[in-house]
Design a protein around this motif. Structure first.
Motif, PDB file in Angstrom:
ATOM      1  N   ILE A 118       0.844  -1.206   0.000  1.00 41.01           N
ATOM      2  CA  ILE A 118       0.000   0.000   0.000  1.00 41.01           C
ATOM      3  C   ILE A 118       0.873   1.248   0.000  1.00 41.01           C
ATOM      4  N   GLN A 119       1.877   1.236   0.841  1.00 44.96           N
ATOM      5  CA  GLN A 119       2.776   2.396   0.949  1.00 44.96           C
ATOM      6  C   GLN A 119       3.501   2.657  -0.370  1.00 44.96           C
ATOM      7  N   SER A 120       3.937   1.581  -1.017  1.00 41.71           N
ATOM      8  CA  SER A 120       4.630   1.731  -2.297  1.00 41.71           C
ATOM      9  C   SER A 120       3.715   2.359  -3.345  1.00 41.71           C
ATOM     10  N   GLY A 121       2.451   1.897  -3.381  1.00 40.71           N
ATOM     11  CA  GLY A 121       1.502   2.455  -4.345  1.00 40.71           C
ATOM     12  C   GLY A 121       1.228   3.926  -4.087  1.00 40.71           C
ATOM     13  N   LEU A 122       1.127   4.310  -2.835  1.00 43.86           N
ATOM     14  CA  LEU A 122       0.870   5.707  -2.479  1.00 43.86           C
ATOM     15  C   LEU A 122       2.067   6.588  -2.827  1.00 43.86           C
ATOM     16  N   GLN A 123       3.261   6.067  -2.586  1.00 45.27           N
ATOM     17  CA  GLN A 123       4.465   6.852  -2.884  1.00 45.27           C
ATOM     18  C   GLN A 123       4.631   7.079  -4.376  1.00 45.27           C
ATOM     19  N   LYS A 124       4.179   6.113  -5.178  1.00 46.52           N
ATOM     20  CA  LYS A 124       4.217   6.300  -6.626  1.00 46.52           C
ATOM     21  C   LYS A 124       3.184   7.329  -7.066  1.00 46.52           C
ATOM     22  N   LEU A 143      -6.735   8.706  -6.873  1.00 45.66           N
ATOM     23  CA  LEU A 143      -7.852   8.537  -5.952  1.00 45.66           C
ATOM     24  C   LEU A 143      -8.208   7.052  -5.757  1.00 45.66           C
ATOM     25  N   ARG A 144      -8.113   6.294  -6.847  1.00 44.74           N
ATOM     26  CA  ARG A 144      -8.395   4.861  -6.730  1.00 44.74           C
ATOM     27  C   ARG A 144      -7.354   4.161  -5.859  1.00 44.74           C
ATOM     28  N   VAL A 145      -6.089   4.587  -6.013  1.00 49.17           N
ATOM     29  CA  VAL A 145      -5.024   4.022  -5.175  1.00 49.17           C
ATOM     30  C   VAL A 145      -5.286   4.322  -3.706  1.00 49.17           C
ATOM     31  N   LEU A 146      -5.702   5.551  -3.442  1.00 48.60           N
ATOM     32  CA  LEU A 146      -6.013   5.941  -2.072  1.00 48.60           C
ATOM     33  C   LEU A 146      -7.188   5.130  -1.521  1.00 48.60           C
ATOM     34  N   LYS A 147      -8.227   5.029  -2.312  1.00 55.11           N
ATOM     35  CA  LYS A 147      -9.423   4.308  -1.859  1.00 55.11           C
ATOM     36  C   LYS A 147      -9.109   2.837  -1.603  1.00 55.11           C
ATOM     37  N   LYS A 148      -8.404   2.211  -2.563  1.00 56.10           N
ATOM     38  CA  LYS A 148      -8.052   0.793  -2.403  1.00 56.10           C
ATOM     39  C   LYS A 148      -7.096   0.601  -1.226  1.00 56.10           C
ATOM     40  N   GLY A 149      -6.170   1.548  -1.066  1.00 55.10           N
ATOM     41  CA  GLY A 149      -5.223   1.456   0.045  1.00 55.10           C
ATOM     42  C   GLY A 149      -5.928   1.511   1.385  1.00 55.10           C
ATOM     43  N   ARG A 150      -6.871   2.414   1.522  1.00 50.56           N
ATOM     44  CA  ARG A 150      -7.626   2.535   2.767  1.00 50.56           C
ATOM     45  C   ARG A 150      -8.443   1.273   3.049  1.00 50.56           C
ATOM     46  N   GLU A 151      -9.052   0.724   1.999  1.00 57.39           N
ATOM     47  CA  GLU A 151      -9.847  -0.490   2.179  1.00 57.39           C
ATOM     48  C   GLU A 151      -8.968  -1.665   2.606  1.00 57.39           C
ATOM     49  N   ASP A 152      -7.818  -1.818   1.936  1.00 59.05           N
ATOM     50  CA  ASP A 152      -6.907  -2.922   2.277  1.00 59.05           C
ATOM     51  C   ASP A 152      -6.332  -2.746   3.680  1.00 59.05           C
ATOM     52  N   PHE A 197     -11.724  18.093  -2.998  1.00 55.97           N
ATOM     53  CA  PHE A 197     -10.518  18.811  -2.582  1.00 55.97           C
ATOM     54  C   PHE A 197      -9.558  18.932  -3.760  1.00 55.97           C
ATOM     55  N   ASP A 198      -8.632  19.890  -3.668  1.00 52.24           N
ATOM     56  CA  ASP A 198      -7.683  20.127  -4.756  1.00 52.24           C
ATOM     57  C   ASP A 198      -6.489  19.184  -4.624  1.00 52.24           C
ATOM     58  N   ILE A 199      -5.557  19.321  -5.569  1.00 47.73           N
ATOM     59  CA  ILE A 199      -4.426  18.384  -5.634  1.00 47.73           C
ATOM     60  C   ILE A 199      -3.502  18.516  -4.428  1.00 47.73           C
ATOM     61  N   GLU A 200      -3.334  19.740  -3.909  1.00 50.34           N
ATOM     62  CA  GLU A 200      -2.466  19.926  -2.746  1.00 50.34           C
ATOM     63  C   GLU A 200      -3.078  19.266  -1.514  1.00 50.34           C
ATOM     64  N   ARG A 201      -4.375  19.377  -1.386  1.00 50.66           N
ATOM     65  CA  ARG A 201      -5.053  18.708  -0.273  1.00 50.66           C
ATOM     66  C   ARG A 201      -4.932  17.196  -0.435  1.00 50.66           C
ATOM     67  N   LEU A 202      -5.042  16.741  -1.669  1.00 47.58           N
ATOM     68  CA  LEU A 202      -4.902  15.315  -1.949  1.00 47.58           C
ATOM     69  C   LEU A 202      -3.499  14.823  -1.573  1.00 47.58           C
ATOM     70  N   ARG A 203      -2.497  15.648  -1.921  1.00 53.28           N
ATOM     71  CA  ARG A 203      -1.114  15.291  -1.600  1.00 53.28           C
ATOM     72  C   ARG A 203      -0.909  15.250  -0.074  1.00 53.28           C
ATOM     73  N   THR A 204      -1.469  16.215   0.613  1.00 46.93           N
ATOM     74  CA  THR A 204      -1.328  16.277   2.077  1.00 46.93           C
ATOM     75  C   THR A 204      -1.975  15.065   2.743  1.00 46.93           C
ATOM     76  N   GLU A 205      -3.188  14.740   2.280  1.00 46.40           N
ATOM     77  CA  GLU A 205      -3.895  13.605   2.857  1.00 46.40           C
ATOM     78  C   GLU A 205      -3.165  12.288   2.568  1.00 46.40           C
ATOM     79  N   THR A 206      -2.576  12.212   1.370  1.00 45.96           N
ATOM     80  CA  THR A 206      -1.823  11.009   1.020  1.00 45.96           C
ATOM     81  C   THR A 206      -0.590  10.867   1.903  1.00 45.96           C
ATOM     82  N   GLN A 207       0.119  11.961   2.144  1.00 47.30           N
ATOM     83  CA  GLN A 207       1.297  11.929   3.012  1.00 47.30           C
ATOM     84  C   GLN A 207       0.922  11.514   4.437  1.00 47.30           C
TER      85      GLN A 207
END
Length: 242
Positions: A118-124, A143-152, A197-207
């Motif tokens: 999951i971490q590898s997918g998010l970092q990519k 967004l799909r990576v984030l959603k799938k990562g959260r579910e897993d 949310f915008d891309i910066e918010r997306l980046r922050t939430e992903t981090q």
């Protein structure tokens, strides 16, 4: 551990008594065949000695020693059988106690492997150029990576939570329980994803999600290390300590 060879001293004594008795019997029979001693004190002594009674006593003693030696061997065989039965029971007991621990350990290893994926997918996903518009297909992938990562992530932590509920109070030690609970707590701390949310918010939430996964993964690693120690100590107590 090297075992010293068992020596049954009754057999040694038995052999010595039989040799002495046989020697006396042979000498006595030989001197009985001599008609005259011609003044030999040794010959006269043996001809007058009741060597038959002496041999009978020695052979009786040999019989008693034989009974003692055989009885001792039988007792030793029974002790060995009992020791093997106890050893087998200890192995079964260790297996019984370690079975839920090893299953939990396997689940923790699987969870760590899953979290790394999951971490590898998010970092990519997070290295996507921020200048890409939010409507770009790559954003949809992100967004799909984030959603799938959260579910897993939630699914793996749920597996661990079920194991804690089933075995935590009775089987797992304190360190394992606390670290595994901390990993589960990281999944519970995740908030629902806002929309629009915008891309910066997306980046922050992903981090933040990546950091959450790192903490949970470290908690799983600590729980597994504690569990490995508990399994080793359990097997040593029941198997190596016998």
């Amino acid at each position: 551990m090297m075992k010293t060879k068992h020596i049954n001293w009754q057999y040694i004594a038995l052999g010595a008594v039989l040799m002495i008795g046989g020697a006396i019997f042979g000498i006595g029979m030989w001197f009985n065949s001599i008609k005259y001693c011609y003044g030999s004190a040794f010959c006269t002594y043996f001809k007058n000695l009741e060597w038959e009674s002496l041999c009978a006593g020695l052979f009786g003693l040999a019989g008693g020693l034989a009974v003692i030696a055989v009885s001792k061997e039988q007792i030793k065989a029974q002790v060995d059988v009992s020791a093997k039965q106890i050893a087998t029971m200890n192995v079964h007991k260790a297996d019984e106690l370690c079975r839920p621990l090893e299953f939990t350990n396997s689940t923790l290893i699987q969870a760590q492997h899953k979290l790394r994926g999951i971490q590898s997918g998010l970092q990519k996903a997070i290295i996507i150029d921020p200048r890409i518009p939010i409507a770009h297909p790559l954003m949809g992938t992100w967004l799909r990576v984030l959603k799938k990562g959260r579910e897993d992530f939630a699914q793996e932590m749920e597996h661990i939570a079920k194991l804690l509920e089933a075995h935590g109070a009775t089987n797992l030690n304190y360190q394992t329980f606390q670290n595994a609970s901390a990993a589960i707590g990281q999944a519970k701390s995740l908030k629902s994803w806002p929309t629009g949310f915008d891309i910066e918010r997306l980046r922050t939430e992903t981090q933040k999600f990546i950091q959450t996964i790192e903490i949970a993964s470290e908690n799983c690693r600590k729980a597994q290390a504690s569990l490995d120690k508990q399994i080793s100590e359990t097997r040593r107590r029941y198997i190596e300590g016998q």
